[in-house]
Design an enzyme around this catalytic site. Structure first.
Site, PDB file in Angstrom:
ATOM      1  N   ASN A   9       0.858  -1.183   0.000  1.00  0.00           N
ATOM      2  CA  ASN A   9       0.000   0.000   0.000  1.00  0.00           C
ATOM      3  C   ASN A   9       0.895   1.233   0.000  1.00  0.00           C
ATOM      4  OD1 ASN A   9      -1.805   2.034   0.538  1.00  0.00           O
ATOM      5  ND2 ASN A   9      -2.320   1.331   2.611  1.00  0.00           N
ATOM      6  N   LYS A  11       0.079   4.269  -0.225  1.00  0.00           N
ATOM      7  CA  LYS A  11      -0.567   5.443   0.388  1.00  0.00           C
ATOM      8  C   LYS A  11      -0.359   6.682  -0.493  1.00  0.00           C
ATOM      9  CE  LYS A  11      -0.108   3.162   4.788  1.00  0.00           C
ATOM     10  NZ  LYS A  11      -0.049   3.246   6.232  1.00  0.00           N
ATOM     11  N   HIS A  95      -9.426   0.804   4.944  1.00  0.00           N
ATOM     12  CA  HIS A  95      -8.153   1.052   5.621  1.00  0.00           C
ATOM     13  C   HIS A  95      -8.384   2.002   6.802  1.00  0.00           C
ATOM     14  CE1 HIS A  95      -4.101   2.393   6.465  1.00  0.00           C
ATOM     15  NE2 HIS A  95      -3.694   1.288   5.867  1.00  0.00           N
ATOM     16  N   GLU A  97      -6.832   4.451   7.864  1.00  0.00           N
ATOM     17  CA  GLU A  97      -6.674   5.876   7.552  1.00  0.00           C
ATOM     18  C   GLU A  97      -7.928   6.424   6.872  1.00  0.00           C
ATOM     19  OE1 GLU A  97      -2.915   5.405   5.560  1.00  0.00           O
ATOM     20  OE2 GLU A  97      -2.056   4.809   7.478  1.00  0.00           O
ATOM     21  N   GLU A 167      -5.374  -5.040  10.611  1.00  0.00           N
ATOM     22  CA  GLU A 167      -4.362  -4.007  10.814  1.00  0.00           C
ATOM     23  C   GLU A 167      -4.651  -3.259  12.104  1.00  0.00           C
ATOM     24  OE1 GLU A 167      -2.364  -2.866   6.890  1.00  0.00           O
ATOM     25  OE2 GLU A 167      -4.161  -1.652   7.043  1.00  0.00           O
ATOM     26  N   GLY A 173       2.462   2.195  10.825  1.00  0.00           N
ATOM     27  CA  GLY A 173       3.392   3.310  10.655  1.00  0.00           C
ATOM     28  C   GLY A 173       4.071   3.735  11.944  1.00  0.00           C
ATOM     29  N   SER A 213       3.528  -2.228  10.353  1.00  0.00           N
ATOM     30  CA  SER A 213       4.982  -2.246  10.560  1.00  0.00           C
ATOM     31  C   SER A 213       5.635  -3.588  10.226  1.00  0.00           C
ATOM     32  CB  SER A 213       5.318  -1.808  11.988  1.00  0.00           C
ATOM     33  OG  SER A 213       4.843  -0.499  12.227  1.00  0.00           O
TER      34      SER A 213
HETATM   35  P1  PGA Z   1       2.906   0.207   7.680  1.00  0.00           P
HETATM   36  O1  PGA Z   1       1.462   0.390   7.048  1.00  0.00           O
HETATM   37  O2  PGA Z   1       3.475  -1.070   7.114  1.00  0.00           O
HETATM   38  O3  PGA Z   1       3.687   1.415   7.269  1.00  0.00           O
HETATM   39  O4  PGA Z   1       2.719   0.118   9.176  1.00  0.00           O
HETATM   40  C1  PGA Z   1       0.600  -0.701   6.868  1.00  0.00           C
HETATM   41  C2  PGA Z   1      -0.705  -0.240   6.266  1.00  0.00           C
HETATM   42  O5  PGA Z   1      -1.188   0.833   6.645  1.00  0.00           O
HETATM   43  O6  PGA Z   1      -1.279  -0.915   5.401  1.00  0.00           O
END
Ligand code: PGA
Length: 250
Positions: A9, A11, A95, A97, A167, A173, A213
């Site tokens: 992803n 983003k 997601h 976010e 997640e 992140g 992460s």
């Molecule tokens: P990240 O993001 O690997 O940077 O923690 C995962 C995601 O949001 O899909």
């Protein structure tokens, strides 16, 4: 049949030239196991580019979001039919976010899921608890509600088009990963929840990815857990070598 999947992803990262570089780098990587499906999810502006550059590669392209309507007066939005017109037939929905910053509720997500399935798209459906939920031991209930409200209205027949991604918000992140045991515990819980509503076969067949992460250094111990079928990768997907190392970590 349950599939092993690694999806990147991107983003809101990578302009046209960054995307070209990353896609070209990805094409030079050695993805060792052809049974591991690999996806990249660039921003809308780079989806067509990704489709063109990855045409002769096994890497597939997914979108990060889409609107629930097929078209019309929805300024700034992109529909399933538009995605399909650039050969994108997989979409990430729900997601954290999107849920947190764009007010995507379970009921909106249910509409988006319907729109995607109606257009024969595959959905990577994301869910996960926040830190306070885990601290108050509400994490199982929160996840169950997200699944039931956003997804459990679908018919049995379309589960083959669903990929799940657990997640935990506190791990995205942040550099903080759920332990392999925490991931396994939740994935098993999710599978059991699906089994209770849809039966053994669908529960056993659905792929459940872990996201939060994931890095080359921790991917193999997470992927080794029996109910973890791969990963949804954010930060580490922006580097071709790291991403390939994760895809090779099964
Ligand atoms: P990240 O993001 O690997 O940077 O923690 C995962 C995601 O949001 O899909």
């Amino acid at each position: 049949m349950r599939r092993r999947i690694v999806a990147g992803n991107w983003k809101m990262n990578n302009n046209l030239s960054d995307s070209t570089t990353l896609l070209e780098d990805l094409k030079t990587q050695d993805f060792k196991d052809e049974n591991v499906e690999v996806f990249v999810a660039p921003s809308y502006t780079n989806l067509a580019l990704a489709g063109t550059l990855l045409k002769d590669s096994a890497i597939k392209v997914a979108a990060q979001n889409m609107h629930q309507n097929d078209g019309g007066a929805f300024t700034g939005e992109v529909s399933a039919t538009m995605l399909k017109s650039v050969d994108v037939s997989t979409v990430i929905l729900g997601h954290s976010e999107r849920r947190a910053y764009f007010n995507e509720t379970d009921s909106l997500l249910a509409e988006k899921v319907n729109a995607a399935l109606k257009n024969d798209m595959q959905v990577i459906f994301c869910f996960g608890e926040e830190l306070e939920d885990r601290k108050s031991e509400a994490h199982f209930k929160v996840v169950e509600d997200q699944l039931k409200n956003g997804l459990f209205h679908i018919e049995k027949e379309v589960w083959k088009n669903i990929i799940l991604a657990y997640e935990p918000v506190w791990a995205i992140g942040t550099g903080e990963t759920a332990s392999p045991e925490q991931a396994q515990e939740m994935h098993a819980y999710v599978r059991n929840t699906i089994k209770a509503t849809y039966g053994e076969e669908i529960a056993a067949d659905v792929s459940i990815l872990y996201g939060g992460s994931v890095k080359p250094a921790n991917a193999s111990e997470i992927f080794a857990k029996p109910d973890v079928d791969g990963g949804l990768i954010g930060g580490a997907a922006l580097d071709a070598t790291s991403f390939a190392a994760i895809a090779n970590a099964f």
